[in-house]
Write an enzyme that holds these catalytic residues in place. Structure first.
Site, short mmCIF file in Angstrom:
data_model
loop_
_atom_site.label_atom_id
_atom_site.label_comp_id
_atom_site.label_asym_id
_atom_site.label_seq_id
_atom_site.Cartn_x
_atom_site.Cartn_y
_atom_site.Cartn_z
N ASP A 184 1.06 -1.16 0.01
CA ASP A 184 0.05 0.01 0.00
C ASP A 184 0.90 1.01 0.15
OD1 ASP A 184 -2.23 -1.65 0.13
OD2 ASP A 184 -2.68 -1.23 2.08
N LYS A 185 0.49 2.32 -0.38
CA LYS A 185 1.12 3.72 -0.71
C LYS A 185 1.74 4.14 0.66
CE LYS A 185 0.31 8.60 -1.50
NZ LYS A 185 -0.42 9.53 -2.01
#
Length: 353
Positions: free
Chosen positions: A149-150
């Site tokens: 995930d970012k």
């Protein structure tokens, strides 16, 4: 015109719509052609008829009928200069993230806030868009074989050749790789070691790479009766605790669902600190085992880090273990709370002797 092909869906391609997956591999194919191939049964997944919107899962086999040849590619653009400015800074940044590499694989320590791949409004500033700086003399850019995930930092593997990309993708699909995450969660889970088996189903949301999506936990007994739900399993272990307010936990995702660790910890009442999506980053933890903020000098960023990955090297067959140092905001939290990385076992889930 190509012949009939059968292509397996890679480990990093799960949850992708069939039409998007096909057009990414064969840009010359139009949306109308994809829908026609589905209607006539020429395009099949695991032998069955499908719709253009069918979601693929890793390991599925897609039968592709003969396709028209791609048009001649335009002359390649000259490489962008790496003079002073953002481009040079980004190249230096991504190169500084390299933890380990050989002629087959590169391991990065992905910074929090840097997406793995592009999404709406991301431009080229994501790991996949910066791989030109990671060629190190090879003619092709390295390829992502999984994602983070970012806002999750930590170990991210890239393959330097197609052959290695396929081998690592298969290893992820067969779960022969082992990933250990570190997180800080609100409250202290009890028991201190266990397994979470809630299924996950997507709620409504937008975002090409899942940025706008949110997962809803489903009781294991109701997964089979819930449309779109998928089984998910996470092992957890408390490594240290701050009284009853927060805990340093180790997490192992046995399955690899979207936002799995974040959704699972929130579902058992212990959201990850800084997780605005699964715990309310603006809600301060008052010691009741909820609220994704600790206050004081503790960062409001997500406290989730892919600490370690172990895998069998596709060429040497040796077991490789890569460890990623904590990102700055988590390192500061460890110092503030008096936690020390060397005070816990590398793998807290190994059976004690």
């Amino acid at each position: 015109m190509s012949g009939v092909q059968t292509i397996a869906v890679g480990a990093d391609e799960g949850e992708t719509r069939l039409d998007r997956w096909l057009k990414k591999k064969f840009p010359q194919v139009t949306q109308g052609a994809v829908e026609k191939m589905c209607r006539t049964g020429q395009l099949r997944v695991d032998g069955g008829r499908v719709k253009a919107s069918t979601r693929l899962e890793a390991g599925m086999e897609v039968r592709i009928p003969p396709l028209p040849d791609a048009p001649a590619e335009p002359a390649p653009r000259p490489p962008r200069p790496r003079g002073p400015g953002l481009i040079e800074a980004d190249a230096e940044m991504i190169q500084s993230c390299v933890l380990w590499k050989d002629e087959h694989i590169i391991a990065l320590n992905k910074p929090a806030g840097l997406p793995s791949q592009g999404g709406s409004g991301q431009g080229d500033r994501h790991v996949d868009g910066l791989t030109e700086a990671l060629m190190f003399g090879y003619k092709d850019r390295p390829k992502l074989v999984h994602r983070l995930d970012k806002d999750t930092s930590g170990v991210l593997l890239l393959a330097r050749t197609d052959r290695i990309a396929r081998a690592l993708s298969e290893a992820f699909r067969l779960r022969s790789t082992r990933k250990i995450y570190w997180a800080v969660v609100a409250g202290v889970p009890s028991p201190r070691k266990g397994t979470i088996r809630f299924g996950l189903v997507k709620a409504g949301g937008r975002g090409h790479m899942g940025e706008g999506e949110k997962m809803i936990a489903v009781h294991p007994s109701k997964v089979d009766q819930t449309e779109g739900a998928k089984r998910a399993t996470t092992d957890f272990a408390v490594l240290s605790a701050l009284a009853t307010r927060a805990a340093w936990v180790g997490l192992v995702p046995i399955t690899g669902r979207t936002h799995q660790l974040r959704a699972h910890m929130a579902e058992i009442g212990h959201p990850i600190i800084g997780d605005g999506k699964y715990g309310g980053s603006g809600q301060e933890n008052l010691g009741d085992g909820w609220g994704a903020q600790l206050g004081g000098d503790i960062s409001r960023k997500l406290h989730l880090h892919a600490r370690q990955i172990s895998f069998d090297h596709p060429i040497t067959k040796k077991r490789i273990t890569i460890v990623a140092p904590l990102p700055p905001h988590m390192d500061k939290t460890w110092k503030t709370l008096g936690w020390h990385e060397n005070d816990v076992p590398a793998d807290p889930f190994e059976d004690e002797a």
